[in-house]
Write an enzyme that holds these catalytic residues in place. Structure first.
Site, mmCIF file in Angstrom:
data_model
loop_
_atom_site.group_PDB
_atom_site.id
_atom_site.type_symbol
_atom_site.label_atom_id
_atom_site.label_comp_id
_atom_site.label_asym_id
_atom_site.label_seq_id
_atom_site.Cartn_x
_atom_site.Cartn_y
_atom_site.Cartn_z
ATOM 1 N N PRO A 1 0.815 -1.217 0.000
ATOM 2 C CA PRO A 1 0.000 0.000 0.000
ATOM 3 C C PRO A 1 0.849 1.268 0.000
ATOM 4 C CG PRO A 1 -0.143 -1.131 2.139
ATOM 5 C CD PRO A 1 0.678 -1.994 1.234
ATOM 6 N N ASP A 2 0.321 2.340 -0.592
ATOM 7 C CA ASP A 2 1.030 3.625 -0.507
ATOM 8 C C ASP A 2 0.704 4.261 0.837
ATOM 9 O OD1 ASP A 2 -1.509 4.674 -0.819
ATOM 10 O OD2 ASP A 2 -1.173 5.575 -2.769
ATOM 11 N N PHE A 3 1.050 5.532 1.028
ATOM 12 C CA PHE A 3 0.769 6.218 2.294
ATOM 13 C C PHE A 3 -0.597 6.899 2.275
ATOM 14 C CE2 PHE A 3 5.300 7.355 3.990
ATOM 15 C CZ PHE A 3 5.448 6.048 4.409
ATOM 16 N N ARG A 4 -0.823 7.704 1.219
ATOM 17 C CA ARG A 4 -1.873 8.720 1.334
ATOM 18 C C ARG A 4 -3.188 8.412 0.635
ATOM 19 N NH1 ARG A 4 2.986 11.056 1.407
ATOM 20 N NH2 ARG A 4 3.447 12.466 3.143
ATOM 21 N N HIS B 1 15.140 7.492 -0.086
ATOM 22 C CA HIS B 1 14.681 7.271 1.290
ATOM 23 C C HIS B 1 15.189 5.954 1.865
ATOM 24 C CE1 HIS B 1 11.138 10.263 0.437
ATOM 25 N NE2 HIS B 1 12.317 10.840 0.512
ATOM 26 N N ASN C 1 10.776 5.037 -2.917
ATOM 27 C CA ASN C 1 10.314 3.773 -2.360
ATOM 28 C C ASN C 1 11.421 3.073 -1.587
ATOM 29 O OD1 ASN C 1 7.916 4.357 -3.456
ATOM 30 N ND2 ASN C 1 8.084 2.975 -5.203
ATOM 31 N N ASP D 1 10.997 -0.270 -0.811
ATOM 32 C CA ASP D 1 10.707 -1.695 -0.940
ATOM 33 C C ASP D 1 11.751 -2.467 -1.743
ATOM 34 O OD1 ASP D 1 10.133 -0.995 -3.640
ATOM 35 O OD2 ASP D 1 8.005 -0.749 -3.209
HETATM 36 P P1 CNA Z 1 2.014 8.742 -1.330
HETATM 37 O O1 CNA Z 1 2.055 10.083 -0.694
HETATM 38 O O2 CNA Z 1 1.251 7.678 -0.631
HETATM 39 O O3 CNA Z 1 1.423 8.966 -2.803
HETATM 40 C C1 CNA Z 1 1.176 7.911 -3.671
HETATM 41 C C2 CNA Z 1 0.556 8.495 -4.931
HETATM 42 O O4 CNA Z 1 0.414 7.450 -5.850
HETATM 43 C C3 CNA Z 1 -0.823 9.111 -4.700
HETATM 44 O O5 CNA Z 1 -0.896 10.373 -5.334
HETATM 45 C C4 CNA Z 1 -1.782 8.106 -5.340
HETATM 46 O O6 CNA Z 1 -2.907 8.712 -5.918
HETATM 47 C C5 CNA Z 1 -0.889 7.518 -6.407
HETATM 48 N N1 CNA Z 1 -1.252 6.157 -6.786
HETATM 49 C C6 CNA Z 1 -1.552 5.095 -6.000
HETATM 50 N N2 CNA Z 1 -1.786 4.005 -6.742
HETATM 51 C C7 CNA Z 1 -1.651 4.386 -8.029
HETATM 52 C C8 CNA Z 1 -1.781 3.710 -9.249
HETATM 53 N N3 CNA Z 1 -2.075 2.408 -9.319
HETATM 54 N N4 CNA Z 1 -1.572 4.404 -10.390
HETATM 55 C C9 CNA Z 1 -1.282 5.730 -10.356
HETATM 56 N N5 CNA Z 1 -1.137 6.417 -9.212
HETATM 57 C C10 CNA Z 1 -1.314 5.753 -8.064
HETATM 58 O O7 CNA Z 1 3.469 8.192 -1.607
HETATM 59 P P2 CNA Z 1 4.761 8.992 -2.123
HETATM 60 O O8 CNA Z 1 5.658 7.989 -2.706
HETATM 61 O O9 CNA Z 1 4.402 10.175 -2.898
HETATM 62 O O10 CNA Z 1 5.346 9.511 -0.736
HETATM 63 C C11 CNA Z 1 6.649 9.363 -0.371
HETATM 64 C C12 CNA Z 1 6.825 8.421 0.796
HETATM 65 C C13 CNA Z 1 6.003 7.183 0.680
HETATM 66 C C14 CNA Z 1 8.234 7.938 0.816
HETATM 67 O O11 CNA Z 1 8.882 8.352 1.946
HETATM 68 C C15 CNA Z 1 8.184 6.415 0.741
HETATM 69 O O12 CNA Z 1 9.187 5.806 1.472
HETATM 70 C C16 CNA Z 1 6.859 6.074 1.264
HETATM 71 N N6 CNA Z 1 6.266 4.764 0.939
HETATM 72 C C17 CNA Z 1 6.941 3.843 0.208
HETATM 73 C C18 CNA Z 1 6.365 2.625 -0.070
HETATM 74 C C19 CNA Z 1 7.130 1.620 -0.867
HETATM 75 O O13 CNA Z 1 8.357 1.554 -0.766
HETATM 76 N N7 CNA Z 1 6.459 0.823 -1.711
HETATM 77 C C20 CNA Z 1 5.073 2.326 0.384
HETATM 78 C C21 CNA Z 1 4.397 3.296 1.148
HETATM 79 C C22 CNA Z 1 5.005 4.512 1.397
#
Ligand code: CNA
Length: 282
Positions: A49-52, A143, A124, A126
């Site tokens: 999952p993402d964060f926001r 990060h 990311n 991961d």
């Molecule tokens: P965020 O703030 O959660 O934003 C994610 C963005 O991606 C949002 O604008 C969503 O609308 C968009 N999104 C989600 N799914 C899709 C999709 N399928 N297609 C298109 N757009 C999509 O995350 P950011 O990366 O902007 O924020 C930075 C943080 C999140 C960093 O410090 C990371 O370390 C941290 N993070 C990383 C992971 C990972 O490593 N996979 C997971 C969760 C958070």
């Protein structure tokens, strides 16, 4: 994995003009002229999952931890005093062996294979870029990552396996203790928390990478909320197109003439570009 497949096919361009603009640039790009910036949205399809994102993002699932605010879970000051919440959720961020890179990750690898990739900057943690085969010299994990761990007091390195063993106990609800270094400091993976500095490599390379010989900057799956990463796009020369492939536009984007927003699922957008260029997943 992407490979060459068929002839370039621009017939889909009428309905997706910015996708075509991007495809056109990629078709004639010089060696090492494309920069990719990545965020959590590209790993959602891999099961992380993402964060926001409301309802599914990690920040919407932390209510039971009674944090001052969701960001506290990754705040170094908060962690130093209250490490348990991070230990409790860390397993959701560490990719298991079942998690594999997505088409968007392999798209960057294909740019690398064609010699077009100048640098890939990812937020990311991961490690999926690494797993997809992006080479160390072209990758900036801004990060950090979960491949190693260290003591936050004396900086001594620890194998990540010790940390994973401890957090797996939290998964089964038997764990109650964080992991301590011999010096008494807390052990945490090499991921960058709010309040910590990004790796020196991030600052060094970003100063030289965003020059005029960049043909395009591709930004994928990020809300561009976290600084200093979010500011990278402002280093782009005014004639360098910046494409954002995301579900939603983000504040401040599209204000510049060289900003192009490609709305939708990033995997679908990437598949469209790949189809137009005749790149096909094996
Ligand atoms: P965020 O703030 O959660 O934003 C994610 C963005 O991606 C949002 O604008 C969503 O609308 C968009 N999104 C989600 N799914 C899709 C999709 N399928 N297609 C298109 N757009 C999509 O995350 P950011 O990366 O902007 O924020 C930075 C943080 C999140 C960093 O410090 C990371 O370390 C941290 N993070 C990383 C992971 C990972 O490593 N996979 C997971 C969760 C958070």
């Amino acid at each position: 994995m992407l490979t060459y497949f068929s002839k370039v096919n621009f017939s889909q361009c009428a309905s997706t003009p910015f996708i075509c603009k991007l495809s056109n640039i990629l078709k004639s790009a010089n060696q090492k002229s494309i920069i990719v910036l990545e965020g959590a949205g590209i790993s959602v399809a891999a099961g992380i999952p993402d964060f926001r994102t409301p309802l599914t993002g990690l920040y919407s699932k932390l209510g039971h931890l009674n944090l001052p605010n969701p960001e506290s879970i990754f705040d170094i000051e908060y962690f130093s005093e209250n490490p348990l919440p991070f230990y409790q959720i860390a397993h959701t961020l560490i990719p298991s062996s079942k998690i594999i890179p997505t088409p968007a990750h392999y798209f960057s690898k294909h740019l690398q294979d064609l010699g077009l990739l100048k640098r890939l900057y990812t937020q990311n943690i991961d490690g999926l870029e690494h797993q997809a085969g992006i080479s160390e010299d072209l990758l900036v994990e801004a990060h950090g990552n979960f491949r190693n761990a260290h003591c936050i007091k004396c900086s001594r390195d620890y194998p990540i396996s010790d940390f994973i063993k401890r957090i797996n106990k939290f998964k089964t609800k038997n764990g109650t203790k964080p992991l301590f270094c011999k010096c008494g400091g807390l052990i945490k993976p090499d991921v960058v928390f709010f309040g910590e500095s990004l790796p020196e490599r991030f600052f060094k390379l970003s100063e030289i990478d965003f020059s005029n010989d960049t043909k395009a900057i591709i930004v994928m799956g990020t809300s561009l909320q976290v600084q200093p990463f979010a500011s990278l796009i402002s280093y782009a020369a005014s004639n360098t197109p910046v494409f954002l492939l995301n579900k939603e536009s983000v504040e401040g984007f599209e204000k510049e003439k060289n900003h192009f927003f490609i709305k939708g699922d990033v995997q679908e957008s990437i598949n469209l570009v790949s189809n137009i260029l005749g790149w096909k997943h094996k």
